[in-house]
Every structure is written in structure tokens, then in C-alpha cells.
Design a protein around this motif. Structure first.
Motif, mmCIF file in Angstrom:
data_model
loop_
_atom_site.group_PDB
_atom_site.id
_atom_site.type_symbol
_atom_site.label_atom_id
_atom_site.label_comp_id
_atom_site.label_asym_id
_atom_site.label_seq_id
_atom_site.Cartn_x
_atom_site.Cartn_y
_atom_site.Cartn_z
ATOM 1 N N TYR A 109 -30.482 25.779 2.324
ATOM 2 C CA TYR A 109 -30.096 27.175 2.177
ATOM 3 C C TYR A 109 -28.931 27.400 1.233
ATOM 4 O O TYR A 109 -28.885 28.399 0.522
ATOM 5 C CB TYR A 109 -29.775 27.780 3.550
ATOM 6 C CG TYR A 109 -30.968 27.744 4.462
ATOM 7 C CD1 TYR A 109 -32.014 28.642 4.304
ATOM 8 C CD2 TYR A 109 -31.080 26.786 5.455
ATOM 9 C CE1 TYR A 109 -33.126 28.595 5.111
ATOM 10 C CE2 TYR A 109 -32.194 26.729 6.276
ATOM 11 C CZ TYR A 109 -33.217 27.640 6.100
ATOM 12 O OH TYR A 109 -34.322 27.595 6.900
ATOM 13 N N THR A 110 -27.960 26.487 1.228
ATOM 14 C CA THR A 110 -26.754 26.718 0.423
ATOM 15 C C THR A 110 -26.510 25.664 -0.634
ATOM 16 O O THR A 110 -25.701 25.870 -1.534
ATOM 17 C CB THR A 110 -25.500 26.764 1.322
ATOM 18 O OG1 THR A 110 -25.296 25.464 1.893
ATOM 19 C CG2 THR A 110 -25.641 27.821 2.403
ATOM 20 N N GLY A 111 -27.159 24.517 -0.510
ATOM 21 C CA GLY A 111 -26.917 23.419 -1.444
ATOM 22 C C GLY A 111 -25.707 22.582 -1.070
ATOM 23 O O GLY A 111 -25.379 21.627 -1.763
ATOM 24 N N ALA A 112 -25.032 22.911 0.019
ATOM 25 C CA ALA A 112 -23.848 22.161 0.447
ATOM 26 C C ALA A 112 -24.237 20.734 0.844
ATOM 27 O O ALA A 112 -25.278 20.509 1.459
ATOM 28 C CB ALA A 112 -23.173 22.862 1.621
ATOM 29 N N GLU A 113 -23.383 19.771 0.485
ATOM 30 C CA GLU A 113 -23.570 18.382 0.901
ATOM 31 C C GLU A 113 -23.152 18.279 2.366
ATOM 32 O O GLU A 113 -22.006 18.573 2.709
ATOM 33 C CB GLU A 113 -22.734 17.436 0.047
ATOM 34 C CG GLU A 113 -23.199 17.336 -1.392
ATOM 35 C CD GLU A 113 -24.539 16.635 -1.521
ATOM 36 O OE1 GLU A 113 -24.793 15.666 -0.788
ATOM 37 O OE2 GLU A 113 -25.341 17.084 -2.358
ATOM 38 N N MET A 114 -24.066 17.852 3.230
ATOM 39 C CA MET A 114 -23.834 17.824 4.666
ATOM 40 C C MET A 114 -24.102 16.417 5.211
ATOM 41 O O MET A 114 -24.740 15.596 4.550
ATOM 42 C CB MET A 114 -24.749 18.822 5.376
ATOM 43 C CG MET A 114 -24.580 20.267 4.942
ATOM 44 S SD MET A 114 -22.990 20.959 5.367
ATOM 45 C CE MET A 114 -23.127 21.038 7.146
ATOM 46 N N ALA A 115 -23.623 16.189 6.418
ATOM 47 C CA ALA A 115 -23.878 14.931 7.121
ATOM 48 C C ALA A 115 -24.226 15.235 8.568
ATOM 49 O O ALA A 115 -23.664 16.139 9.179
ATOM 50 C CB ALA A 115 -22.658 14.029 7.059
ATOM 51 N N ASN A 116 -25.172 14.474 9.101
ATOM 52 C CA ASN A 116 -25.548 14.558 10.501
ATOM 53 C C ASN A 116 -25.302 13.183 11.103
ATOM 54 O O ASN A 116 -25.796 12.179 10.582
ATOM 55 C CB ASN A 116 -27.019 14.948 10.624
ATOM 56 C CG ASN A 116 -27.450 15.120 12.059
ATOM 57 O OD1 ASN A 116 -26.973 14.443 12.951
ATOM 58 N ND2 ASN A 116 -28.379 16.024 12.278
ATOM 59 N N VAL A 117 -24.517 13.122 12.165
ATOM 60 C CA VAL A 117 -24.199 11.870 12.841
ATOM 61 C C VAL A 117 -24.662 11.989 14.288
ATOM 62 O O VAL A 117 -24.302 12.946 14.969
ATOM 63 C CB VAL A 117 -22.680 11.587 12.803
ATOM 64 C CG1 VAL A 117 -22.363 10.277 13.513
ATOM 65 C CG2 VAL A 117 -22.150 11.594 11.382
ATOM 66 N N GLN A 118 -25.466 11.034 14.724
ATOM 67 C CA GLN A 118 -25.922 10.987 16.113
ATOM 68 C C GLN A 118 -25.497 9.660 16.707
ATOM 69 O O GLN A 118 -25.622 8.613 16.052
ATOM 70 C CB GLN A 118 -27.443 11.131 16.186
ATOM 71 C CG GLN A 118 -27.928 12.443 15.645
ATOM 72 C CD GLN A 118 -29.434 12.494 15.520
ATOM 73 O OE1 GLN A 118 -30.099 11.469 15.389
ATOM 74 N NE2 GLN A 118 -29.988 13.694 15.563
ATOM 75 N N MET A 119 -24.990 9.702 17.936
ATOM 76 C CA MET A 119 -24.489 8.493 18.580
ATOM 77 C C MET A 119 -24.897 8.443 20.043
ATOM 78 O O MET A 119 -25.044 9.475 20.682
ATOM 79 C CB MET A 119 -22.961 8.454 18.526
ATOM 80 C CG MET A 119 -22.393 8.365 17.161
ATOM 81 S SD MET A 119 -20.611 8.225 17.320
ATOM 82 C CE MET A 119 -20.144 8.998 15.811
ATOM 83 N N VAL A 120 -25.028 7.233 20.529
ATOM 84 C CA VAL A 120 -25.131 6.980 21.956
ATOM 85 C C VAL A 120 -23.819 6.308 22.340
ATOM 86 O O VAL A 120 -23.375 5.360 21.683
ATOM 87 C CB VAL A 120 -26.334 6.080 22.296
ATOM 88 C CG1 VAL A 120 -26.326 5.714 23.769
ATOM 89 C CG2 VAL A 120 -27.636 6.772 21.914
ATOM 90 N N LEU A 121 -23.208 6.830 23.398
ATOM 91 C CA LEU A 121 -21.887 6.383 23.815
ATOM 92 C C LEU A 121 -21.908 5.889 25.256
ATOM 93 O O LEU A 121 -22.714 6.367 26.060
ATOM 94 C CB LEU A 121 -20.892 7.551 23.728
ATOM 95 C CG LEU A 121 -20.877 8.364 22.445
ATOM 96 C CD1 LEU A 121 -20.053 9.624 22.628
ATOM 97 C CD2 LEU A 121 -20.321 7.517 21.314
ATOM 98 N N HIS A 122 -20.998 4.986 25.567
ATOM 99 C CA HIS A 122 -20.735 4.605 26.946
ATOM 100 C C HIS A 122 -19.332 5.095 27.276
ATOM 101 O O HIS A 122 -18.348 4.617 26.709
ATOM 102 C CB HIS A 122 -20.840 3.095 27.137
ATOM 103 C CG HIS A 122 -22.237 2.597 27.095
ATOM 104 N ND1 HIS A 122 -22.548 1.265 27.153
ATOM 105 C CD2 HIS A 122 -23.432 3.244 27.020
ATOM 106 C CE1 HIS A 122 -23.858 1.111 27.110
ATOM 107 N NE2 HIS A 122 -24.408 2.300 27.025
ATOM 108 N N VAL A 123 -19.262 6.066 28.184
ATOM 109 C CA VAL A 123 -18.009 6.712 28.572
ATOM 110 C C VAL A 123 -17.578 6.150 29.928
ATOM 111 O O VAL A 123 -18.392 6.119 30.862
ATOM 112 C CB VAL A 123 -18.193 8.243 28.660
ATOM 113 C CG1 VAL A 123 -16.930 8.918 29.155
ATOM 114 C CG2 VAL A 123 -18.618 8.797 27.299
ATOM 115 N N PRO A 124 -16.328 5.718 30.051
ATOM 116 C CA PRO A 124 -15.864 5.211 31.352
ATOM 117 C C PRO A 124 -16.062 6.264 32.448
ATOM 118 O O PRO A 124 -15.802 7.447 32.227
ATOM 119 C CB PRO A 124 -14.374 4.943 31.126
ATOM 120 C CG PRO A 124 -14.222 4.781 29.643
ATOM 121 C CD PRO A 124 -15.269 5.672 29.029
ATOM 122 N N VAL A 125 -16.534 5.820 33.622
ATOM 123 C CA VAL A 125 -16.803 6.767 34.701
ATOM 124 C C VAL A 125 -15.528 7.435 35.210
ATOM 125 O O VAL A 125 -15.582 8.523 35.776
ATOM 126 C CB VAL A 125 -17.560 6.117 35.885
ATOM 127 C CG1 VAL A 125 -18.953 5.705 35.475
ATOM 128 C CG2 VAL A 125 -16.800 4.953 36.468
#
Length: 179
Positions: free
Chosen positions: A134-150
Motif C-alpha cells: 500500500y505505501t512502499g514502506a520497508e517493513m519487517a515481520n518477526v514471529q517468535m515462540v517464547l518460554h516465559v517463566p511461570v
């Protein structure tokens, strides 16, 4: 996977020609192995595959012997080694994080440093750089799986994460994985 199965991790990289995933899976099955976990993706002009294969000692031995020939036939670079099952740690709970932000060379470092300071373990990362349609902007998509302390308060972590996203001029999401 049975309790008596052994594990072999296999990493392969090469040009995507023919049906490399099918050929790898067939080679594993022909030797009695079973794929327990798998990540296959095209990165640049290369196909990358990371596989966790289970089988008895003899099965994995046959596969280890055959892999150099399979790699040559499919024009792949292959590395493999025996491994143990992923450790189970009930002191952590699984979370998914996603960040969509303007492309910045420091983006991943900033995100990873944030989670390190929070004692959160990053177990998977997937990133894509793209140009907005839509805009031509340089973008980044980051997806992660995390282990969070209970023992970590979820709302406090989420608020700190959203503050980070604000600082990065990014949109973010941090939610528990419900599986």
C-alpha cells in the motif's frame, strides 16, 4: 516416538530443484525412520530443511550411512548428528510474540535483548522483510515462540513488551500458546 527410539537431527541446504522434501521423506521412510519435527523453508535462493528423525539404533545407522549419497543425488549440503529429546521444563509456559515494524537493522537485536533481560527464552524465530503493497514502506515481520517463566507476571511482561514496541514504532502481540 517410542521410549526406545533414538533421535537424529538432520540439516540440509541446497538449491530448490525437483521435490527435495519428498525425496528426503522417502529416503527416511525407506530406512524405517520417522520424521518427528520438521522446518523447511526457502531462504533466498536456497531451500533449507531441519528435521528430527526417530528410529531404533539400526534405523538411524542406515540413515546416517545413506545421507552422504542422498545429499549428493539431491545436490544438498547435509549435516547430521544424534541428539536427545527436547527437554521438558514445567517452570516455563509457552507464548507467541509477533512484531510488525518499519525495517531497522537493529530490530531483532532490540527484541532479543528485551527478552533476555526479562529471563524469557526465545525458542523459535521467523522473520520476513517486505515492502508494503500500500505505501512502499520497508517493513519487517518477526514471529517468535517464547518460554516465559511461570513466576513472571503476564500482564507486567505484556506491558513492558508493548512499551518496547512503542519505542520501536512497531505493532506487537504477546499471547499464550494454547495447546
Amino acid at each position: 516416538m517410542s521410549q526406545t527410539d533414538n533421535l537424529l537431527t538432520v540439516s540440509a541446504i541446497g538449491k530448490p530443484k525437483g521435490n527435495v522434501p519428498l525425496e528426503l521423506f522417502k529416503a527416511i521412510r525407506e530406512r524405517g525412520g520417522e520424521v518427528e519435527d520438521c522446518r523447511i523453508a526457502q531462504i533466498g535462493d536456497r531451500l533449507t530443511a531441519n528435521l528430527l528423525v526417530s528410529g531404533n539404533w539400526s534405523t538411524l545407522g542406515r540413515l546416517e550411512t545413506a545421507l552422504p549419497g542422498i545429499a549428493e543425488k539431491l545436490e544438498l549440503q547435509v549435516r547430521f548428528e544424534r541428539c536427545e529429546p527436547r527437554s521438558v521444563n514445567p517452570e516455563y509456559r509457552p507464548y507467541a510474540a509477533e512484531v510488525v515494524a518499519p525495517q531497522d537493522p537493529n530490530l531483532l537485536v532490540n527484541i532479543l535483548e528485551f527478552f533476555q533481560h526479562q529471563d524469557v527464552v526465545v525458542v523459535e524465530i521467523s522473520t520476513q522483510k517486505y515492502q508494503s503493497t500500500y505505501t512502499g514502506a520497508e517493513m519487517a515481520n518477526v514471529q517468535m515462540v517464547l518460554h516465559v517463566p511461570v513466576n513472571q507476571h503476564p500482564q507486567a511482561l505484556r506491558e513492558s513488551f508493548m512499551d518496547l514496541c512503542d519505542d520501536l514504532n512497531a505493532d506487537g502481540m504477546l499471547d499464550p500458546i494454547k495447546t
